[in-house]
Design an enzyme around this catalytic site. Structure first.
Site: not given
Ligand code: 15L
Length: 280
Positions: A55, A76, A139, A143
């Site tokens: 994990d 991850g 999300y 990043k």
């Molecule tokens: C990402 O960061 C995702 O991991 C993936 O599932 C897609 O959504 C991709 O971007 C995208 O923008 O197409």
């Protein structure tokens, strides 16, 4: 004879779709791989690879896994739009554990960042790697945080990073947006290979898209210095996919697509930029 890294390479998120692409590609090149994921590894392991279930929230576990490694490929954590509480553990605490391990091992980090860290830039823009983060989800925010963590560790501890802002890495492009944002698995794998092998990378950004004619959005990254050029392209599917659009004005306006329109609650469209008319 292909070049192989002097030390083993740790790969987090090994069991995911992109993790497995890397295991096949780098394993096939004979690299020594230390693989980890919270989920079991679903395929046969190449020679020279070992898998440990772990994990990212377990900092001591990450330190142990990274022992003796020269690079950490950090794929991850949550890889799609998720509620805040699901992102904070793996993506915020997890990226800290990865950087602490890299600091201790003097290892380079190749961080799977995402276009969703800049998702609220408009598709009519052309942005360089030093553009402002405009995350479109928790999300995407995680990043951006990971990239900033990398900058902290570069200036304070000399830990090198490559931040790979992945577009849409899927087997094939499936809609009009991906005529710009699509990244083939092959281009992705070669980009990660170069990110590890390039002699010095400092703190670099790569835009993760293939050689697509519609990719006018992203420019000025470290590809030349790292020795990576995409060779695949979505262009062959232009006629088939150009009309595959959502009809949602928010989704189609911004680079992040559906991640921008999800749970969107503005009554009026946002003016361009951060400050609208007063933007500098
Ligand atoms: C990402 O960061 C995702 O991991 C993936 O599932 C897609 O959504 C991709 O971007 C995208 O923008 O197409």
């Amino acid at each position: 004879m292909t070049e192989t890294p002097a030390k083993p390479v740790l790969l987090t998120g090994a069991s995911g779709a992109l993790g497995r692409v890397l295991v096949r590609h780098l394993g096939g090149l004979g690299w020594k791989l230390v693989l980890t994921d919270i989920a079991p590894f679903p395929e046969a392991l190449p020679a020279g690879a070992a898998f440990t279930r772990a994990d990212l929230e377990d900092g001591v576990g990450m330190l142990r896994l990274a022992e003796g490694c020269g690079a950490i490929l950090h794929l991850g954590g949550a890889s799609t739009d998720q509620p805040f509480e699901k992102v904070i553990g793996p993506n915020i605490r997890g990226v800290y554990h990865v950087y602490e391990a890299a600091r201790r091992e003097k290892a380079r980090v190749v961080f799977a960042s995402s276009n969703h860290s800049i998702g609220f830039h408009e598709r009519t823009e052309s942005i360089g790697a030093d553009t402002q983060f405009l995350p479109d989800t928790y999300y995407g925010l995680s990043k951006a945080y990971g990239e900033l963590m990398g900058r902290l560790y570069w200036f304070k501890h000399g830990v090198e990073s490559v931040f790979v802002r992945i577009g849409s890495a899927t087997p094939e492009p499936v809609n009009a947006r991906m005529l710009a944002s699509w990244l083939s698995y092959g281009d992705f794998a070669r980009m990660i290979e170069r990110s590890v092998l390039a002699p010095s990378v400092g703190c670099s950004v790569l835009w993760g898209a293939s050689k697509n004619a519609r990719m006018t959005w992203w420019r000025d990254d470290a590809r030349q210095a790292l020795g990576w050029e995409p060779i695949d392209s979505a262009d062959g599917l232009t006629a088939q996919l150009a009309g595959v659009v959502s009809g949602d004005p928010v989704e189609e306006r911004y680079m992040g697509g559906a991640y921008c329109s999800t749970e969107y609650s503005r009554a009026e469209p946002a003016p361009p930029g951060l400050f609208g008319e007063n933007d500098v």
